[in-house]
Design a protein around this motif. Structure first.
Motif, PDB file in Angstrom:
ATOM      1  N   MET A  71     -13.038 -40.150  -2.214  1.00  0.00           N
ATOM      2  CA  MET A  71     -14.484 -40.266  -2.076  1.00  0.00           C
ATOM      3  C   MET A  71     -15.095 -38.975  -1.557  1.00  0.00           C
ATOM      4  SD  MET A  71     -15.226 -44.181  -0.801  1.00  0.00           S
ATOM      5  CE  MET A  71     -14.506 -43.933   0.809  1.00  0.00           C
ATOM      6  N   ALA A  72     -14.413 -38.332  -0.598  1.00  0.00           N
ATOM      7  CA  ALA A  72     -14.936 -37.074  -0.044  1.00  0.00           C
ATOM      8  C   ALA A  72     -14.970 -35.977  -1.099  1.00  0.00           C
ATOM      9  CB  ALA A  72     -14.076 -36.648   1.151  1.00  0.00           C
ATOM     10  N   LEU A  73     -13.911 -35.890  -1.911  1.00  0.00           N
ATOM     11  CA  LEU A  73     -13.887 -34.895  -2.987  1.00  0.00           C
ATOM     12  C   LEU A  73     -15.000 -35.156  -3.996  1.00  0.00           C
ATOM     13  CD1 LEU A  73     -10.022 -34.712  -3.566  1.00  0.00           C
ATOM     14  CD2 LEU A  73     -11.461 -32.884  -2.637  1.00  0.00           C
ATOM     15  N   TRP A  74     -15.250 -36.429  -4.241  1.00  0.00           N
ATOM     16  CA  TRP A  74     -16.287 -36.799  -5.211  1.00  0.00           C
ATOM     17  C   TRP A  74     -17.675 -36.427  -4.711  1.00  0.00           C
ATOM     18  CZ3 TRP A  74     -17.600 -42.478  -6.993  1.00  0.00           C
ATOM     19  CH2 TRP A  74     -18.446 -42.400  -8.122  1.00  0.00           C
ATOM     20  N   VAL A  75     -18.007 -36.841  -3.496  1.00  0.00           N
ATOM     21  CA  VAL A  75     -19.368 -36.598  -2.989  1.00  0.00           C
ATOM     22  C   VAL A  75     -19.561 -35.157  -2.545  1.00  0.00           C
ATOM     23  CG1 VAL A  75     -19.666 -38.990  -2.279  1.00  0.00           C
ATOM     24  CG2 VAL A  75     -18.781 -37.335  -0.630  1.00  0.00           C
ATOM     25  N   LYS A  87      -9.822 -19.630  -9.308  1.00  0.00           N
ATOM     26  CA  LYS A  87     -10.418 -19.680 -10.636  1.00  0.00           C
ATOM     27  C   LYS A  87     -10.139 -18.394 -11.404  1.00  0.00           C
ATOM     28  CE  LYS A  87     -14.776 -20.848 -12.929  1.00  0.00           C
ATOM     29  NZ  LYS A  87     -16.213 -21.181 -12.724  1.00  0.00           N
ATOM     30  N   THR A  88     -10.147 -17.284 -10.677  1.00  0.00           N
ATOM     31  CA  THR A  88      -9.836 -16.000 -11.319  1.00  0.00           C
ATOM     32  C   THR A  88      -8.417 -15.993 -11.873  1.00  0.00           C
ATOM     33  OG1 THR A  88     -11.343 -14.869  -9.789  1.00  0.00           O
ATOM     34  CG2 THR A  88      -9.725 -13.507 -10.945  1.00  0.00           C
ATOM     35  N   GLU A  89      -7.511 -16.660 -11.174  1.00  0.00           N
ATOM     36  CA  GLU A  89      -6.109 -16.732 -11.604  1.00  0.00           C
ATOM     37  C   GLU A  89      -5.857 -17.864 -12.595  1.00  0.00           C
ATOM     38  OE1 GLU A  89      -3.771 -14.593 -10.836  1.00  0.00           O
ATOM     39  OE2 GLU A  89      -5.107 -13.399  -9.573  1.00  0.00           O
ATOM     40  N   ASN A  90      -6.942 -18.528 -13.043  1.00  0.00           N
ATOM     41  CA  ASN A  90      -6.846 -19.648 -13.995  1.00  0.00           C
ATOM     42  C   ASN A  90      -5.981 -20.797 -13.461  1.00  0.00           C
ATOM     43  OD1 ASN A  90      -8.485 -18.485 -16.023  1.00  0.00           O
ATOM     44  ND2 ASN A  90      -6.749 -17.231 -16.708  1.00  0.00           N
ATOM     45  N   ALA A  91      -6.076 -21.040 -12.163  1.00  0.00           N
ATOM     46  CA  ALA A  91      -5.326 -22.147 -11.568  1.00  0.00           C
ATOM     47  C   ALA A  91      -5.957 -23.476 -11.983  1.00  0.00           C
ATOM     48  CB  ALA A  91      -5.324 -22.018 -10.049  1.00  0.00           C
ATOM     49  N   SER A  92      -5.129 -24.443 -12.260  1.00  0.00           N
ATOM     50  CA  SER A  92      -5.626 -25.765 -12.645  1.00  0.00           C
ATOM     51  C   SER A  92      -6.251 -26.464 -11.438  1.00  0.00           C
ATOM     52  CB  SER A  92      -4.491 -26.623 -13.214  1.00  0.00           C
ATOM     53  OG  SER A  92      -3.524 -26.892 -12.210  1.00  0.00           O
ATOM     54  N   VAL A  93      -6.980 -27.536 -11.724  1.00  0.00           N
ATOM     55  CA  VAL A  93      -7.621 -28.307 -10.646  1.00  0.00           C
ATOM     56  C   VAL A  93      -6.565 -28.897  -9.715  1.00  0.00           C
ATOM     57  CG1 VAL A  93      -9.063 -30.321 -10.127  1.00  0.00           C
ATOM     58  CG2 VAL A  93      -9.630 -28.837 -12.063  1.00  0.00           C
ATOM     59  N   TRP A  94      -5.499 -29.450 -10.273  1.00  0.00           N
ATOM     60  CA  TRP A  94      -4.451 -30.045  -9.469  1.00  0.00           C
ATOM     61  C   TRP A  94      -3.729 -29.003  -8.629  1.00  0.00           C
ATOM     62  CZ3 TRP A  94      -2.652 -33.831  -6.907  1.00  0.00           C
ATOM     63  CH2 TRP A  94      -1.303 -33.893  -6.540  1.00  0.00           C
ATOM     64  N   TYR A  95      -3.447 -27.836  -9.228  1.00  0.00           N
ATOM     65  CA  TYR A  95      -2.761 -26.777  -8.501  1.00  0.00           C
ATOM     66  C   TYR A  95      -3.634 -26.272  -7.358  1.00  0.00           C
ATOM     67  CZ  TYR A  95       0.069 -22.613  -7.639  1.00  0.00           C
ATOM     68  OH  TYR A  95       0.869 -21.667  -7.058  1.00  0.00           O
ATOM     69  N   PHE A 133      -5.910 -27.982  -5.747  1.00  0.00           N
ATOM     70  CA  PHE A 133      -5.921 -29.013  -4.702  1.00  0.00           C
ATOM     71  C   PHE A 133      -4.632 -28.976  -3.900  1.00  0.00           C
ATOM     72  CE2 PHE A 133      -4.612 -33.290  -3.412  1.00  0.00           C
ATOM     73  CZ  PHE A 133      -5.648 -33.617  -2.559  1.00  0.00           C
ATOM     74  N   LYS A 134      -3.491 -28.848  -4.594  1.00  0.00           N
ATOM     75  CA  LYS A 134      -2.188 -28.902  -3.939  1.00  0.00           C
ATOM     76  C   LYS A 134      -1.926 -27.681  -3.075  1.00  0.00           C
ATOM     77  CE  LYS A 134       1.526 -28.329  -6.422  1.00  0.00           C
ATOM     78  NZ  LYS A 134       2.642 -28.533  -7.376  1.00  0.00           N
ATOM     79  N   ARG A 135      -2.393 -26.512  -3.519  1.00  0.00           N
ATOM     80  CA  ARG A 135      -2.073 -25.271  -2.822  1.00  0.00           C
ATOM     81  C   ARG A 135      -3.162 -24.787  -1.868  1.00  0.00           C
ATOM     82  NH1 ARG A 135       3.297 -24.427  -2.828  1.00  0.00           N
ATOM     83  NH2 ARG A 135       4.183 -24.640  -4.928  1.00  0.00           N
ATOM     84  N   ILE A 136      -4.392 -25.231  -2.054  1.00  0.00           N
ATOM     85  CA  ILE A 136      -5.490 -24.745  -1.218  1.00  0.00           C
ATOM     86  C   ILE A 136      -6.137 -25.881  -0.426  1.00  0.00           C
ATOM     87  CG2 ILE A 136      -7.757 -23.618  -1.207  1.00  0.00           C
ATOM     88  CD1 ILE A 136      -6.900 -22.083  -3.684  1.00  0.00           C
ATOM     89  N   THR A 137      -6.675 -26.860  -1.159  1.00  0.00           N
ATOM     90  CA  THR A 137      -7.482 -27.890  -0.501  1.00  0.00           C
ATOM     91  C   THR A 137      -6.668 -28.742   0.462  1.00  0.00           C
ATOM     92  OG1 THR A 137      -8.893 -27.990  -2.477  1.00  0.00           O
ATOM     93  CG2 THR A 137      -9.097 -29.773  -0.878  1.00  0.00           C
ATOM     94  N   PHE A 138      -5.598 -29.346  -0.046  1.00  0.00           N
ATOM     95  CA  PHE A 138      -4.863 -30.295   0.794  1.00  0.00           C
ATOM     96  C   PHE A 138      -4.199 -29.639   2.004  1.00  0.00           C
ATOM     97  CE2 PHE A 138      -1.333 -33.275   1.726  1.00  0.00           C
ATOM     98  CZ  PHE A 138      -2.117 -34.360   2.080  1.00  0.00           C
TER      99      PHE A 138
END
Length: 287
Positions: free
Chosen positions: A86-90, A187-195, A197-202
């Motif tokens: 929910m937090a990611l969504w809003v 984004k510059t490195e063309n990282a996927s959304v999942w990657y 999230f796994k490597r930065i956000t979480f």
């Protein structure tokens, strides 16, 4: 001069220490003492492990403990995952962002008794919302709170609904502190959304996750309000949880000595879980 500063420091700490001792350490010590020297509502003159021997043979206690562990095992991760989603969504740029945030947080603002009454109506066998939905699709009604197979899971669903919005606020605040430059670099490195999230956000959300996890676990072992309205521990102790069982023995059966022994067990369970949280999980936290 050093003694003067030391005295001033103790004077500044005194109000907090007095409250801590009076409302935390003294009650804990009194509870442990009563569990070994108490009999019913009376205090004896000699040490006895009778209350703990009775506890080991109490089949209701083991059922209640199993219920509470299962309740925590389901509600804690489910609440955390849902709150994060929910937090990611809003936090994303979407239409109606403010309305969604308010909608997700609204259950948190409702008093626990009100929430229990609302869900009691939802679960009502005759006029309940959930049975009405099932019947509209050709299904048969379910006695959600009266069936031992569904009662505890029905209680879990209500808890997740109420707590996820509260934990979402902490995740949302943490997400807004993450530097946008990190996402630009990904984004510059063309990282996927999942990657990303796994490597930065979480990883950057791990301190918040630990905080939320501790609070969710504590909430799972101190639930009592909802049980008064919904099930009172029934049917056949299917929804009876540890704190409610302590309440029953202390204030319904007036067996404060046995309730003290149960409280000691609850404290030990929470201590073990705290050691696991801060000894294992905190190693993965990056501040």
């Amino acid at each position: 001069m050093f003694k003067t500063y030391k005295a001033q420091a103790w004077l500044l700490l005194a109000p907090a220490l007095i409250l801590l001792v009076a409302f935390t350490y003294f009650p804990i010590g009194n509870t442990v003492w009563r569990s070994f020297f108490g009999f019913g509502v009376q205090m004896g003159d000699y040490f006895s492990d009778e209350n703990y021997a009775r506890l080991i043979e109490d089949t209701v206690f083991w059922k209640v403990l199993k219920n509470n562990l299962l309740y925590a095992l389901v509600t804690v991760p489910a609440s955390i995952v849902l709150a994060l989603v929910m937090a990611l969504w809003v936090n994303s740029k979407i239409a109606g962002q403010s309305f969604l945030r308010l909608s997700f947080f609204t259950p948190t603002m409702l008093p626990m008794i009100s929430v229990a009454n609302i869900w009691l109506l939802f679960y009502s066998p005759e006029i309940g919302l959930f049975n009405s939905i099932l019947e509209s699709f050709g299904g048969s009604g379910i006695n959600w709170l009266g069936d031992p197979d569904t009662a505890l899971y029905s209680l879990m669903a209500m808890t997740i609904w109420k707590e996820a919005g509260f934990f979402m606020i902490f995740y949302l605040a943490a997400l807004q502190t993450i530097s946008p430059d990190l996402y630009k670099a990904a984004k510059t490195e063309n990282a996927s959304v999942w990657y990303t999230f796994k490597r930065i956000t979480f990883p950057l959300l791990m301190p918040t996750t630990l905080f939320v996890f501790v609070n969710a676990l504590l909430n799972a072992f101190k639930l009592i309000d909802h049980l008064f309205i919904l099930t009172k521990g029934g049917p056949n102790n299917a929804t009876n949880l540890l704190l409610y069982y302590i309440y029953e023995n202390s204030f319904a059966f007036f067996d404060t000595a046995y309730a003290s022994a149960l409280t000691v067990i609850l404290l030990l369970v929470l201590i073990v879980m705290a050691l696991i949280q801060f000894g294992v999980i905190e190693r993965r936290v990056h501040y």
